[in-house]
Scaffold this motif. Structure first.
Motif, PDB file in Angstrom:
ATOM      1  N   TRP A   1       0.838  -1.210   0.000  1.00 22.89           N
ATOM      2  CA  TRP A   1       0.000   0.000   0.000  1.00 22.89           C
ATOM      3  C   TRP A   1       0.864   1.247   0.000  1.00 22.89           C
ATOM      4  N   TYR A   2       1.897   1.277   0.836  1.00 24.32           N
ATOM      5  CA  TYR A   2       2.738   2.469   0.935  1.00 24.32           C
ATOM      6  C   TYR A   2       3.523   2.708  -0.353  1.00 24.32           C
ATOM      7  N   GLY A   3       4.213   1.689  -0.824  1.00 27.14           N
ATOM      8  CA  GLY A   3       5.038   1.860  -2.018  1.00 27.14           C
ATOM      9  C   GLY A   3       4.227   2.298  -3.220  1.00 27.14           C
TER      10      GLY A   3
ATOM     11  N   ARG B   1       8.098   6.441 -11.823  1.00 25.31           N
ATOM     12  CA  ARG B   1       8.420   6.319 -10.401  1.00 25.31           C
ATOM     13  C   ARG B   1       8.693   4.854 -10.062  1.00 25.31           C
ATOM     14  N   ILE B   2       9.762   4.642  -9.298  1.00 23.08           N
ATOM     15  CA  ILE B   2      10.147   3.288  -8.903  1.00 23.08           C
ATOM     16  C   ILE B   2      10.212   3.218  -7.377  1.00 23.08           C
ATOM     17  N   ALA B   3       9.411   2.343  -6.792  1.00 18.81           N
ATOM     18  CA  ALA B   3       9.439   2.104  -5.352  1.00 18.81           C
ATOM     19  C   ALA B   3      10.298   0.870  -5.104  1.00 18.81           C
ATOM     20  N   VAL B   4      11.416   1.047  -4.428  1.00 17.69           N
ATOM     21  CA  VAL B   4      12.347  -0.068  -4.194  1.00 17.69           C
ATOM     22  C   VAL B   4      12.073  -0.654  -2.823  1.00 17.69           C
ATOM     23  N   CYS B   5      11.476  -1.826  -2.825  1.00 20.17           N
ATOM     24  CA  CYS B   5      11.113  -2.518  -1.590  1.00 20.17           C
ATOM     25  C   CYS B   5      12.157  -3.558  -1.201  1.00 20.17           C
TER      26      CYS B   5
ATOM     27  N   GLY C   1      13.923   4.100  -2.316  1.00 17.95           N
ATOM     28  CA  GLY C   1      13.813   2.956  -1.422  1.00 17.95           C
ATOM     29  C   GLY C   1      13.026   3.350  -0.185  1.00 17.95           C
ATOM     30  N   PHE C   2      12.415   2.368   0.463  1.00 14.72           N
ATOM     31  CA  PHE C   2      11.646   2.676   1.669  1.00 14.72           C
ATOM     32  C   PHE C   2      11.604   1.480   2.611  1.00 14.72           C
TER      33      PHE C   2
END
Length: 332
Positions: free
Chosen positions: A135-137, A240-244, A272-273
Motif C-alpha cells: 500500500w505504501y510503495g 516512479r520506482i518504489a524499491v522494496c 527505497g523505503f
C-alpha cells in the motif's frame, strides 16, 4: 513439571546462502511475568525476505539479529496469561514475537486482531506488514493515476500480489513479473493482473516489451538484477520506482545495473523505503486492506508449513522462490 518454550536461535551468520547450520532449536523454561507484561502463545509465524538481511552484520537500516538470540519475526497468537491492563487471556494479537512457541510482551508494537473479520493468517500477509508495504510503495511513491501502467516484480508473492491488485483498483494497467508459468497464470487468472511475464522463460525483455506496449509509468521493485534492468529499459519519462527489496543480491551476490543512465535520461524517481519508518500510515492502510479482504476485493494465497522446526527450511525456500504466496509456519 516446568513448562518449556521451544525456540529457534540464530547460531551463526551465513556466508553466502543460509543453511540449517545457521540455526539452533532449543527448549527453555517459561519465564515468570512481571507487572505490565503478558504471555502470547504463537499460532503462526511470518517468514519474510528481510530476515536474510538481518542475519548479516553488514551495515543496514536496522541492527543485525543478535547471535544466540531468538530469531526475529512477526507472529500472530493468543494471549494465555496477562498482568497487563490492556490485554486479557483470549485476546488474539500480532507483533514481533519471534521464532518460538511462547513470547512475553509489554504491549509495545502489539495490536489486537479480529479473526471474525479476516482469518488470523491474513494479519501476517495481505492485512499485515506485507500488505502495508504494498500500500505504501504504490500510493506514496508510485502514486499511480488511472490509465497508467504499473509493473510489479515477484508478483505472486505476499507483497507483489497486493501491489498489482491495488493498482487495478486505482484504474491502472497492472503487469506482473514472476517465476514460472504456474505463478504467471495465478497472477493473471486469479489476481486479475492484465499480464504477467515469466522471467524464467528466457526472453525477459522481449516479453516485457510485448506486455507493456505503452511503456511503464510505475515499477514496484522486489528483485533487482536482470529484472530491474529489463524494467528500467521500459520506463517512461518521469516514471516512479518504489524499491522494496533486492532479493537477487540477498546472499551477497553483486547486482550491478547495466544502464543506470536511464535514471537520468528518463528523469526517474527511484526511492527505497522501509515500511516500519512510516507507522503514521499503518492505521489507514490496515483498515483499507482488511476491508478489501472482507469484501473479497483483495485476493491472496498462502504457503503454510507445520512445525516450528520447519521455519529455517521455509526461509531458505522463500529466498529461492519456492513459496507460492505468503510463506507462513503453523506452530503445531
Amino acid at each position: 513439571m516446568t513448562q518449556m518454550n521451544r525456540r529457534i536461535l540464530l547460531a551463526s551468520r551465513p556466508q553466502g546462502p543460509i543453511s540449517s547450520d545457521n540455526f539452533k532449536l532449543e527448549a527453555a523454561p517459561l519465564a515468570p511475568l512481571a507487572e505490565g507484561q503478558f504471555r502470547v502463545r504463537n499460532l503462526y509465524l511470518s517468514i519474510d525476505p528481510y530476515m536474510r538481511g538481518r542475519m548479516s552484520d553488514a551495515k543496514s537500516y536496522a541492527q543485525p539479529q543478535a547471535l544466540g538470540e531468538v530469531m526475529l519475526g512477526g507472529a500472530v497468537g493468543e494471549v494465555v496469561e496477562s498482568k497487563h491492563r490492556g490485554f486479557a487471556a483470549g485476546d488474539k494479537v500480532t507483533g514481533m514475537f519471534g521464532w518460538q512457541e511462547y513470547a512475553i510482551s509489554d504491549g509495545a508494537g502489539v495490536r489486537k486482531v479480529d479473526d471474525s473479520i479476516v482469518p488470523l493468517t491474513a494479519y501476517l500477509g495481505v492485512a499485515g506488514m506485507p500488505g502495508v508495504t504494498a500500500w505504501y510503495g504504490l500510493n506514496k511513491i508510485i502514486a499511480p493515476r488511472a490509465g497508467q501502467t504499473v509493473v510489479v516484480s515477484a508478483a505472486s508473492g505476499a507483497v507483489g500480489s497486493v501491489v498489482g491488485q491495488l493498482a487495478k483498483l486505482a484504474g491502472c494497467r497492472a503487469v506482473g513479473i514472476a517465476g514460472g508459468e504456474r505463478k504467471c497464470r495465478y497472477v493473471v487468472d486469479e489476481l486479475g493482473f492484465d499480464g504477467c511475464v515469466d522471467y524464467k522463460g528466457g526472453n525477459l525483455y522481449r516479453d516485457l516489451k510485448a506486455a507493456t506496449p505503452d511503456g511503464v509509468d510505475g515499477y514496484f521493485e522486489n528483485v533487482g538484477g536482470e529484472v530491474l534492468d529489463a524494467t528500467l529499459a521500459r520506463m517512461n519519462p518521469f516514471g516512479r520506482i518504489a524499491v522494496c527489496g533486492m532479493i537477487a543480491g540477498y546472499d551477497g551476490q553483486p547486482v550491478p545495473m547495466k544502464q543506470p543512465s536511464i535514471i537520468l535520461t528518463m528523469r526517474l524517481l527511484v526511492q527505497g523505503f522501509i515500511v516500519t519508518e512510516h507507522l503514521d500510515v499503518w492505521p489507514e492502510a490496515l483498515s483499507t486492506l482488511a476491508t478489501l479482504v472482507a469484501q473479497k476485493k483483495l485476493h491472496y494465497r498462502e504457503s503454510i508449513v507445520e512445525g516450528l522446526e520447519q521455519a529455517p527450511e521455509a526461509l531458505m525456500g522463500l529466498l529461492q522462490g519456492k513459496n507460492f504466496g505468503k510463506q507462513i509456519v503453523k506452530i503445531a
